[in-house]
Write an enzyme that holds these catalytic residues in place. Structure first.
Site, PDB file in Angstrom:
ATOM      1  N   ASN A  70       0.871  -1.170   0.000  1.00 50.56           N
ATOM      2  CA  ASN A  70       0.000   0.000   0.000  1.00 50.56           C
ATOM      3  C   ASN A  70       0.912   1.225   0.000  1.00 50.56           C
ATOM      4  OD1 ASN A  70      -1.939   1.918   0.429  1.00 50.56           O
ATOM      5  ND2 ASN A  70      -2.793   0.974   2.280  1.00 50.56           N
ATOM      6  N   ARG A 105      -2.602  -1.903  -3.641  1.00 51.99           N
ATOM      7  CA  ARG A 105      -3.845  -1.156  -3.440  1.00 51.99           C
ATOM      8  C   ARG A 105      -3.839   0.058  -4.379  1.00 51.99           C
ATOM      9  NH1 ARG A 105      -6.091   1.492   2.084  1.00 51.99           N
ATOM     10  NH2 ARG A 105      -8.095   2.057   1.239  1.00 51.99           N
ATOM     11  N   HIS A 111     -12.859   3.317  -0.553  1.00 52.45           N
ATOM     12  CA  HIS A 111     -12.778   2.392   0.595  1.00 52.45           C
ATOM     13  C   HIS A 111     -13.499   1.084   0.282  1.00 52.45           C
ATOM     14  CE1 HIS A 111     -12.409   6.041   3.522  1.00 52.45           C
ATOM     15  NE2 HIS A 111     -11.206   5.589   3.216  1.00 52.45           N
ATOM     16  N   ARG A 170     -10.191  16.559   4.849  1.00 53.35           N
ATOM     17  CA  ARG A 170     -11.059  16.849   3.695  1.00 53.35           C
ATOM     18  C   ARG A 170     -12.402  17.394   4.159  1.00 53.35           C
ATOM     19  NH1 ARG A 170     -10.467  10.973   1.560  1.00 53.35           N
ATOM     20  NH2 ARG A 170      -8.223  10.833   1.793  1.00 53.35           N
ATOM     21  N   GLU A 180      -7.961  -4.445   5.088  1.00 53.66           N
ATOM     22  CA  GLU A 180      -7.897  -4.231   3.643  1.00 53.66           C
ATOM     23  C   GLU A 180      -6.802  -5.088   3.011  1.00 53.66           C
ATOM     24  OE1 GLU A 180      -7.758  -0.248   4.906  1.00 53.66           O
ATOM     25  OE2 GLU A 180      -9.285   0.402   3.490  1.00 53.66           O
TER      26      GLU A 180
END
Ligand code: AMP
Length: 413
Positions: free
Chosen positions: A9, A90, A179, A238, A387
């Site tokens: 990742n 990823r 996600h 964000r 993940e």
């Protein structure tokens, strides 16, 4: 016999990795190279409950990949590099190109390059990670696993924006959702728990990035992030959804370019913009000391999550099997979970089990569990996301199929 697979990742200044044995699904070691390109770069390794952390100068992603392989060799997690049979990466955005994970070739690289404009903060680092692995391990198969593919089942009425239709047809402007790897992991766990493929869920992935998804009949039906991960719920840095007119208004008022505003909305807004902190632990601490802005930021995040839960509750016509909290804040912040469940309790007929909720976090008695009482209308749970494991499974399955096909071609079966 087990074979070794690596999951990577890559971020702009970090490279996280996990080495697994397959098909036994055993995690051998995980680690990360942090602060790539900075003078205080370092790596960490975690295995068998031990943690190693060491300073090491790492200039770029290629050096980070070499560092990762060296430490795997030095610590004898692999005896030779050839033991690694495949790498899963990823990738933030598959755009309209990819509805499934894919083996990376030149064509995929070209498509990823064309997707940079939809993920300028993530995709360049992810491409750098793939290139660095290719440079050091030119013969290894790499797979791209996308954060968007799980949301491919969202119906058109939910993924279109009410803008000129030609923006969708000619410029691919639509909601993609993100996600997805995490939302899929949680959905799969819940399908097993309820022994029901057609489960209805609301999944709250609340970490530095926040997204909620509405799972209808076992599939993604709606989600809070949009064309990019900027949309939806308030996040660490964000803004989440805002009135779009703010962009032209503030551009004139403060003489800022679109790029500058985009950067501010992505990196200097959200919890950071309100309270000057984006780490939830710091915010909680400051709120505890009475800092009003920190209290406000936490309240805004909670309200923002509740709004999406309410929307999805209606999209599911109230037929919910469970709500799940996951990711850094969702798994650890019991106070945020408590506030949210208390807000839902009257309308949705759910009651908090405070004792259990207070005891769930990575460092507490339990790491997962049901936080509602037995007489609640449905369960609300905390489940840690994984993940890396989802990326591993896709990578392994795709490469096994590819190798089988190649083997059959060779034998002309
Ligand atoms: P993630 O992006 O999933 O790694 O989540 C990162 C967020 O989780 C950060 O805002 C952290 O402050 C927050 N977080 C991690 N551990 C805790 C904790 N023990 N309590 C509250 N928030 C936490």
């Amino acid at each position: 016999m087990d074979e070794k697979y690596l999951v990577v990742n890559a971020g702009s200044s970090s490279l996280k990795f996990t080495l697994y044995a397959m098909p036994s699904e055993k995690e051998i070691v995980n680690g990360s190279v942090e602060k790539i390109g900075k003078s205080d770069s370092y790596y960490t390794l975690k295995f068998n409950g031990k943690k190693i952390e060491k300073l090491q100068l790492i200039d770029d992603h290629t050096t980070a990949v070499k560092c990762m392989l060296n430490i795997l060799l030095q610590n004898e997690f692999i005896k030779e590099i050839e033991e690694i049979k495949g790498v899963g990466n990823r990738i933030l955005h598959g755009g309209e190109f990819y509805k499934e994970s894919v083996v990376i070739d030149d064509n995929v690289m070209n498509n990823l390059n064309s997707l940079i404009k939809l993920g300028p903060t993530h995709i360049p680092a992810q491409i750098a990670g793939i290139m660095a692995i290719k440079k050091v391990l030119p013969n290894i198969d790499q797979v791209a696993v996308f954060d968007t593919t799980f949301h491919k089942t969202i119906p058109k009425e939910n993924y279109l924006y009410a803008v000129p239709y030609s923006w969708y047809e000619e410029n691919n402007v639509r909601k993609y959702g993100f996600h997805g790897i995490s939302h899929e992991y949680i959905t799969n766990i819940m399908k097993k728990r309820f022994n029901n493929e057609n489960i209805n869920l609301i999944i709250c992935h609340v970490g530095s990035g926040v997204s909620l998804s509405c799972i209808k009949n076992g599939k993604s039906y709606d989600t809070s992030m949009g064309l990019t991960p900027l949309d939806g719920v308030i996040m660490g840095t964000r803004s989440g959804s805002i009135d779009n007119s703010i962009i032209s208004y503030i551009s004139n008022e403060r003489n800022l370019s679109i790029e500058e505003i985009d950067n501010i909305l992505n990196k200097k807004s959200g919890l950071l913009g309100i309270a000057g902190q984006n780490d939830f632990r710091d915010l909680e601490q400051q709120a505890g000391f009475g800092d009003e802005r920190s209290k406000l930021a936490i309240k805004m995040l909670e309200n923002s999550i509740i709004k999406f839960i309410a929307q999805y509750y209606f999209e599911l016509e109230g037929k919910i099997d469970a709500i799940v909290f996951t990711a850094g804040i969702g798994e650890n912040a019991s106070s945020l979970r408590e506030d949210i469940v208390m807000s839902l309790s009257n309308v949705m007929n759910v009651k908090l089990n405070k004792d259990i909720n207070d005891n769930i976090a990575r460092f507490k008695k339990y790491q997962s569990g049901v936080i509602t009482t037995e007489d609640s209308a449905f369960e609300i749970l905390v489940i840690p996301t994984n993940e890396e494991f989802m990326i591993l499974k896709d990578t392994y399955n795709i490469l096994k199929t590819k190798n089988k096909v190649q083997f059959q071609k060779k034998l002309k079966i």
